[in-house]
Design a protein around this motif. Structure first.
Motif, short mmCIF file in Angstrom:
data_model
loop_
_atom_site.label_atom_id
_atom_site.label_comp_id
_atom_site.label_asym_id
_atom_site.label_seq_id
_atom_site.Cartn_x
_atom_site.Cartn_y
_atom_site.Cartn_z
N GLN A 80 0.90 -1.14 -0.10
CA GLN A 80 -0.09 -0.10 -0.09
C GLN A 80 1.03 1.24 -0.11
O GLN A 80 1.94 1.30 0.64
CB GLN A 80 -0.84 0.06 1.20
N ARG A 81 0.35 2.22 -0.62
CA ARG A 81 1.26 3.36 -0.81
C ARG A 81 1.39 4.10 0.45
O ARG A 81 2.52 4.63 0.59
CB ARG A 81 0.68 4.26 -1.89
N ASN A 82 0.63 3.99 1.38
CA ASN A 82 0.87 4.63 2.75
C ASN A 82 1.94 3.99 3.57
O ASN A 82 2.35 4.45 4.67
CB ASN A 82 -0.56 4.93 3.48
N LYS A 83 2.45 2.88 3.16
CA LYS A 83 3.41 2.06 3.79
C LYS A 83 4.81 2.07 3.24
O LYS A 83 5.72 1.77 3.93
CB LYS A 83 2.89 0.58 3.84
N VAL A 84 4.85 2.84 2.11
CA VAL A 84 6.17 2.77 1.55
C VAL A 84 7.27 3.55 2.63
O VAL A 84 8.47 3.00 2.46
CB VAL A 84 5.86 3.47 0.01
N LYS A 85 6.71 4.38 3.14
CA LYS A 85 7.86 5.39 3.92
C LYS A 85 8.65 4.54 4.97
O LYS A 85 9.66 4.81 5.51
CB LYS A 85 7.08 6.40 4.55
N TYR A 86 7.90 3.27 5.35
CA TYR A 86 8.46 2.53 6.33
C TYR A 86 9.68 1.39 5.49
O TYR A 86 10.46 0.89 6.48
CB TYR A 86 7.47 1.55 7.33
N LEU A 87 9.79 1.48 4.30
CA LEU A 87 10.67 0.43 3.81
C LEU A 87 11.89 0.99 3.43
O LEU A 87 12.84 0.27 3.23
CB LEU A 87 9.90 0.00 2.30
N THR A 88 12.25 2.52 3.59
CA THR A 88 13.31 2.96 3.10
C THR A 88 14.65 2.49 3.66
O THR A 88 15.70 2.31 3.35
CB THR A 88 13.31 4.52 3.15
N ASP A 89 14.50 2.07 5.25
CA ASP A 89 15.49 1.46 5.93
C ASP A 89 15.70 -0.19 6.05
O ASP A 89 16.80 -0.76 6.60
CB ASP A 89 15.53 2.05 7.42
N SER A 90 14.56 -0.75 5.55
CA SER A 90 14.62 -2.02 5.56
C SER A 90 14.46 -3.21 4.47
O SER A 90 15.14 -4.13 4.48
CB SER A 90 13.44 -2.61 6.64
N ALA A 91 14.08 -2.45 3.34
CA ALA A 91 13.80 -3.17 2.17
C ALA A 91 15.24 -3.50 1.06
O ALA A 91 15.58 -2.34 0.84
CB ALA A 91 12.60 -2.88 1.33
N TYR A 92 15.49 -4.61 0.98
CA TYR A 92 16.66 -4.88 0.05
C TYR A 92 16.23 -4.75 -1.35
O TYR A 92 16.67 -4.03 -2.26
CB TYR A 92 17.29 -5.99 0.26
N LEU A 93 14.91 -5.17 -1.45
CA LEU A 93 14.30 -5.42 -2.91
C LEU A 93 12.78 -5.52 -2.90
O LEU A 93 12.24 -6.16 -1.84
CB LEU A 93 14.93 -6.68 -3.75
N ILE A 94 12.05 -4.63 -3.50
CA ILE A 94 10.66 -4.61 -3.40
C ILE A 94 10.13 -5.28 -4.74
O ILE A 94 10.42 -4.84 -5.84
CB ILE A 94 9.97 -3.15 -3.39
N HIS A 95 9.33 -6.48 -4.67
CA HIS A 95 9.02 -7.17 -5.35
C HIS A 95 7.78 -6.81 -6.10
O HIS A 95 7.37 -7.28 -7.58
CB HIS A 95 8.88 -8.69 -5.10
N SER A 96 7.06 -6.22 -5.47
CA SER A 96 5.49 -6.05 -5.87
C SER A 96 5.00 -4.70 -6.24
O SER A 96 4.12 -4.02 -5.60
CB SER A 96 4.54 -6.48 -4.74
N VAL A 97 5.58 -4.27 -6.97
CA VAL A 97 5.60 -2.91 -7.57
C VAL A 97 4.46 -3.08 -8.63
O VAL A 97 4.89 -3.51 -9.90
CB VAL A 97 6.57 -1.93 -8.08
N ASP A 98 3.13 -2.37 -8.53
CA ASP A 98 2.22 -2.77 -9.40
C ASP A 98 1.29 -1.82 -9.99
O ASP A 98 0.43 -1.79 -10.85
CB ASP A 98 1.12 -3.76 -8.92
N SER A 99 1.82 -0.54 -10.00
CA SER A 99 1.24 0.50 -10.55
C SER A 99 2.00 1.80 -10.61
O SER A 99 2.96 2.00 -9.94
CB SER A 99 -0.03 1.00 -9.52
N LYS A 100 1.63 2.72 -11.45
CA LYS A 100 2.19 3.93 -11.56
C LYS A 100 2.17 4.78 -10.20
O LYS A 100 3.21 5.40 -9.93
CB LYS A 100 1.80 4.81 -13.03
#
Length: 230
Positions: A80-100
């Motif tokens: 969900q778009r409102n959760k993206v901000k929490y990934l900047t420190d933790s995600a090595y790779l985001i697999h599930s990008v499904d929209s512009k």
């Protein structure tokens, strides 16, 4: 049991690669640890695994904070778009990008963080109503937009194939994703590479490897069945 399961999966990857003339080093095993306790992850870590996949942002962030720094966390669930901000420190790779719109949000949050996101574009190859993702046709429309992004790097494609008792049924979907990646690569877009193909899960990862998977997501085959009521 987890260590034994990993050994078996590793052997399957090795044998499948040998069968189709691939180097097993080309295939990264992602241990899908969603809903599983940190003790299970530590057991897998202790036999050499470093790539773990999570479906929920909060769960991934908590595990990231608690466990070893050299673990590479893969966000494989719907984002969900409102959760993206929490990934900047933790995600090595985001697999599930499904929209512009999701790409725009990732660009915004990673710009704020002064970082670059590495992502895969999720493709709903089988056109299942229950699944998220671009179609093979609609993703092409967004590639010129992706070229303009400064903080998002697309490094490949991902798909979730249908659940089936016969893994051979999914070969056509894996093959189609591979063909799409070759087509996109040939167009030589800036900021877009097709180095990674995330496809194949516990039931069909060997078929996926035969068709070109570089990332396989194995959960039940390593950690056993999940209890979603926990």
């Amino acid at each position: 049991m987890i260590a034994e399961n990993i050994k078996k999966v590793r052997e399957n990857i090795e044998e499948t690669c040998k069968k189709v003339g691939r180097d097993s080093k080309e295939v990264t095993l992602i241990c899908v640890s969603k809903t599983k306790p940190e003790s299970d992850i530590i057991e897998a870590y202790n036999v050499g695994e470093r790539n773990f996949g999570e479906n929920k942002v909060q769960e991934m962030c908590e595990k990231h904070d608690d466990l070893n720094d050299d673990i590479r966390w893969h966000m494989i669930g719907h984002l969900q778009r409102n959760k993206v901000k929490y990934l900047t420190d933790s995600a090595y790779l985001i697999h599930s990008v499904d929209s512009k719109r999701l790409l725009e949000q990732i660009e915004k949050e990673y710009e704020k963080a002064g970082k670059e996101a590495h992502v895969l574009l999720e493709i709903n190859v089988a056109l299942e109503d229950s699944k998220f993702g671009y179609t093979c046709e609609s993703v092409i429309e967004d590639l010129p937009f992706i070229e303009t992004l400064k903080h998002v790097k697309v490094v490949g494609l991902m798909t979730v194939a249908p659940y089936t008792d016969n893994p051979e049924d999914n070969r056509k979907y894996f093959r189609k994703l591979k063909e799409l990646s070759v087509d996109i690569e040939s167009k030589k877009y800036n900021n877009i590479s097709m180095d990674e193909l995330s496809m194949g899960m516990t039931g069909d990862y060997m078929i996926a490897i035969e068709e070109g998977a570089t990332l396989v997501r194995v959960g039940t085959g390593i950690f056993g069945n999940r209890n979603y009521n926990v």
